[in-house]
Design a protein around this motif. Structure first.
Motif, mmCIF file in Angstrom:
data_model
loop_
_atom_site.group_PDB
_atom_site.id
_atom_site.type_symbol
_atom_site.label_atom_id
_atom_site.label_comp_id
_atom_site.label_asym_id
_atom_site.label_seq_id
_atom_site.Cartn_x
_atom_site.Cartn_y
_atom_site.Cartn_z
ATOM 1 N N ALA A 1 0.825 -1.210 0.000
ATOM 2 C CA ALA A 1 0.000 0.000 0.000
ATOM 3 C C ALA A 1 0.857 1.258 0.000
ATOM 4 C CB ALA A 1 -0.945 -0.004 1.202
ATOM 5 N N VAL A 2 1.904 1.260 0.805
ATOM 6 C CA VAL A 2 2.793 2.431 0.866
ATOM 7 C C VAL A 2 3.452 2.670 -0.490
ATOM 8 C CG1 VAL A 2 4.872 3.375 1.957
ATOM 9 C CG2 VAL A 2 3.173 2.171 3.333
ATOM 10 N N TYR A 3 3.804 1.592 -1.178
ATOM 11 C CA TYR A 3 4.425 1.724 -2.494
ATOM 12 C C TYR A 3 3.427 2.256 -3.521
ATOM 13 C CZ TYR A 3 7.055 0.561 -6.693
ATOM 14 O OH TYR A 3 7.723 0.630 -7.895
ATOM 15 N N LEU A 4 2.195 1.759 -3.476
ATOM 16 C CA LEU A 4 1.196 2.171 -4.460
ATOM 17 C C LEU A 4 0.672 3.588 -4.234
ATOM 18 C CD1 LEU A 4 -0.889 -1.115 -4.826
ATOM 19 C CD2 LEU A 4 0.854 -0.220 -6.381
ATOM 20 N N TRP A 5 0.598 4.014 -2.964
ATOM 21 C CA TRP A 5 0.073 5.346 -2.636
ATOM 22 C C TRP A 5 1.030 6.059 -1.697
ATOM 23 C CZ3 TRP A 5 -3.389 1.036 -2.141
ATOM 24 C CH2 TRP A 5 -4.286 0.917 -3.202
ATOM 25 N N LYS A 6 2.238 6.257 -2.162
ATOM 26 C CA LYS A 6 3.307 6.844 -1.341
ATOM 27 C C LYS A 6 2.886 8.193 -0.756
ATOM 28 C CE LYS A 6 7.621 5.934 -1.801
ATOM 29 N NZ LYS A 6 8.785 5.478 -2.378
ATOM 30 N N HIS A 7 2.168 8.987 -1.520
ATOM 31 C CA HIS A 7 1.776 10.338 -1.092
ATOM 32 C C HIS A 7 0.783 10.339 0.078
ATOM 33 C CE1 HIS A 7 -1.441 9.122 -3.816
ATOM 34 N NE2 HIS A 7 -2.204 10.023 -3.225
ATOM 35 N N LEU A 8 0.169 9.201 0.368
ATOM 36 C CA LEU A 8 -0.825 9.140 1.442
ATOM 37 C C LEU A 8 -0.219 8.888 2.820
ATOM 38 C CD1 LEU A 8 -3.707 7.057 -0.203
ATOM 39 C CD2 LEU A 8 -3.539 9.543 0.052
ATOM 40 N N GLY A 9 0.979 8.369 2.877
ATOM 41 C CA GLY A 9 1.538 7.952 4.154
ATOM 42 C C GLY A 9 1.041 6.554 4.492
ATOM 43 N N ALA A 10 1.711 5.908 5.432
ATOM 44 C CA ALA A 10 1.463 4.491 5.716
ATOM 45 C C ALA A 10 0.028 4.202 6.157
ATOM 46 C CB ALA A 10 2.451 3.985 6.763
ATOM 47 N N ASP A 11 -0.497 4.968 7.100
ATOM 48 C CA ASP A 11 -1.828 4.678 7.633
ATOM 49 C C ASP A 11 -2.922 4.874 6.587
ATOM 50 O OD1 ASP A 11 -0.752 3.996 10.077
ATOM 51 O OD2 ASP A 11 -1.113 5.975 10.967
ATOM 52 N N LYS A 12 -2.879 5.991 5.896
ATOM 53 C CA LYS A 12 -3.902 6.280 4.875
ATOM 54 C C LYS A 12 -3.780 5.324 3.685
ATOM 55 C CE LYS A 12 -6.071 9.822 6.642
ATOM 56 N NZ LYS A 12 -7.445 9.695 7.071
ATOM 57 N N ALA A 13 -2.556 4.949 3.347
ATOM 58 C CA ALA A 13 -2.357 4.005 2.246
ATOM 59 C C ALA A 13 -2.958 2.648 2.607
ATOM 60 C CB ALA A 13 -0.870 3.873 1.921
ATOM 61 N N ALA A 14 -2.741 2.200 3.839
ATOM 62 C CA ALA A 14 -3.326 0.934 4.295
ATOM 63 C C ALA A 14 -4.847 1.013 4.271
ATOM 64 C CB ALA A 14 -2.816 0.591 5.689
ATOM 65 N N GLU A 15 -5.414 2.157 4.663
ATOM 66 C CA GLU A 15 -6.866 2.353 4.595
ATOM 67 C C GLU A 15 -7.359 2.273 3.155
ATOM 68 O OE1 GLU A 15 -8.453 5.836 6.574
ATOM 69 O OE2 GLU A 15 -7.075 5.538 8.260
ATOM 70 N N MET A 16 -6.605 2.881 2.259
ATOM 71 C CA MET A 16 -6.970 2.866 0.849
ATOM 72 C C MET A 16 -6.988 1.427 0.324
ATOM 73 S SD MET A 16 -7.847 4.462 -1.849
ATOM 74 C CE MET A 16 -7.325 5.589 -3.100
ATOM 75 N N MET A 17 -5.963 0.650 0.674
ATOM 76 C CA MET A 17 -5.901 -0.741 0.240
ATOM 77 C C MET A 17 -7.103 -1.511 0.776
ATOM 78 S SD MET A 17 -4.286 -3.027 -1.529
ATOM 79 C CE MET A 17 -2.580 -2.512 -1.746
ATOM 80 N N GLU A 18 -7.414 -1.341 2.052
ATOM 81 C CA GLU A 18 -8.548 -2.055 2.647
ATOM 82 C C GLU A 18 -9.867 -1.624 2.023
ATOM 83 O OE1 GLU A 18 -8.761 -4.772 4.475
ATOM 84 O OE2 GLU A 18 -6.583 -4.813 4.348
ATOM 85 N N THR A 19 -9.975 -0.375 1.646
ATOM 86 C CA THR A 19 -11.194 0.102 0.990
ATOM 87 C C THR A 19 -11.403 -0.627 -0.330
ATOM 88 O OG1 THR A 19 -11.005 2.281 2.010
ATOM 89 C CG2 THR A 19 -12.333 2.131 0.003
ATOM 90 N N VAL A 20 -10.331 -0.748 -1.108
ATOM 91 C CA VAL A 20 -10.437 -1.444 -2.393
ATOM 92 C C VAL A 20 -10.718 -2.931 -2.163
ATOM 93 C CG1 VAL A 20 -9.258 -2.061 -4.535
ATOM 94 C CG2 VAL A 20 -8.929 0.216 -3.554
ATOM 95 N N LEU A 21 -9.965 -3.551 -1.259
ATOM 96 C CA LEU A 21 -10.127 -4.985 -1.012
ATOM 97 C C LEU A 21 -11.481 -5.321 -0.389
ATOM 98 C CD1 LEU A 21 -6.569 -5.941 0.307
ATOM 99 C CD2 LEU A 21 -7.519 -6.308 -1.980
ATOM 100 N N HIS A 22 -11.999 -4.408 0.446
ATOM 101 C CA HIS A 22 -13.280 -4.652 1.110
ATOM 102 C C HIS A 22 -14.407 -4.870 0.117
ATOM 103 C CE1 HIS A 22 -16.294 -4.592 4.224
ATOM 104 N NE2 HIS A 22 -16.955 -3.681 3.539
ATOM 105 N N GLY A 23 -14.342 -4.197 -1.001
ATOM 106 C CA GLY A 23 -15.373 -4.371 -2.024
ATOM 107 C C GLY A 23 -15.377 -5.762 -2.637
ATOM 108 N N PHE A 24 -14.344 -6.554 -2.321
ATOM 109 C CA PHE A 24 -14.212 -7.894 -2.898
ATOM 110 C C PHE A 24 -14.260 -8.991 -1.844
ATOM 111 C CE2 PHE A 24 -12.727 -5.167 -6.184
ATOM 112 C CZ PHE A 24 -13.145 -5.797 -7.340
ATOM 113 N N ASP A 25 -14.672 -8.655 -0.633
ATOM 114 C CA ASP A 25 -14.778 -9.690 0.388
ATOM 115 C C ASP A 25 -15.764 -10.745 -0.092
ATOM 116 O OD1 ASP A 25 -12.962 -8.562 2.101
ATOM 117 O OD2 ASP A 25 -14.460 -7.531 3.315
ATOM 118 N N ARG A 26 -15.366 -12.031 0.052
ATOM 119 C CA ARG A 26 -16.258 -13.100 -0.397
ATOM 120 C C ARG A 26 -16.885 -13.761 0.791
ATOM 121 N NH1 ARG A 26 -12.416 -17.542 -2.275
ATOM 122 N NH2 ARG A 26 -10.597 -16.609 -1.467
#
Length: 173
Positions: free
Chosen positions: A148-173
């Motif tokens: 997440a930090v690599y994909l959204w470096k400008h967000l910082g670690a915490d916000k990048a992790a939130e962003m990743m979870e937001t995207v992944l959450h839409g795919f929870d099975r």
């Protein structure tokens, strides 16, 4: 594709009755789907049962891929790609995911070091269990410390992790 190396262990004495029972179970309990495949199956069993002690054969199996799971996985990859800022080309993004998930062969690099070479996830190269194993490794990588930090470096670690979870959450099975 799942492969196993199998050898005959003659250190365990089997009676003729036990061998006959095993062969009957293997030829009647499990059958080829048609005459041609039944002949192949019987030939394989004869080969396996006639191995000398220590002789090895390779057995390969392929579980058909689930089209539904394949589409789910590909949609998840696409959603992350579209949400991220780092990669311009999907193929490079997918290779990065494969490396992160450990779906690689380690080969000699151009300067003599060892480098990861991403493996294929095509239908021909991976059966269903292998695809699900890759998928789980991909999710572990994406939820790890670095993706997440690599994909959204400008967000910082915490916000990048939130962003990743937001995207992944839409795919929870």
């Amino acid at each position: 594709m799942s492969q196993a190396l199998v050898m005959r262990d003659r250190s365990i004495a089997l009676t003729d009755a036990e061998i006959n029972t095993a062969q009957r179970v293997m030829t009647n309990g499990l059958r080829g789907v048609d005459e041609k495949n039944q002949k192949r199956w019987i030939r394989f069993l004869k080969t396996a049962f006639s191995l000398e002690s220590g002789e090895i054969i390779e057995v390969g199996t392929r579980a058909p891929r689930s089209g539904r799971f394949h589409r789910y996985h590909m949609a998840l990859e696409q959603a992350i790609f579209e949400a991220q800022d780092k990669f311009q080309h999907f193929d490079q993004f997918r290779n990065w995911i494969k490396v992160g998930a450990g779906h690689v062969d380690w080969v000699a690099g151009p300067k003599g070091g060892v480098v990861p070479l991403p493996k294929s996830i095509s239908y021909m190269e991976m059966d269903e269990p292998a695809m699900r194993e890759f998928h789980d490794a991909m999710l572990a990588f994406l939820r790890g410390q670095h993706a997440a930090v690599y994909l959204w470096k400008h967000l910082g670690a915490d916000k990048a992790a939130e962003m990743m979870e937001t995207v992944l959450h839409g795919f929870d099975r």
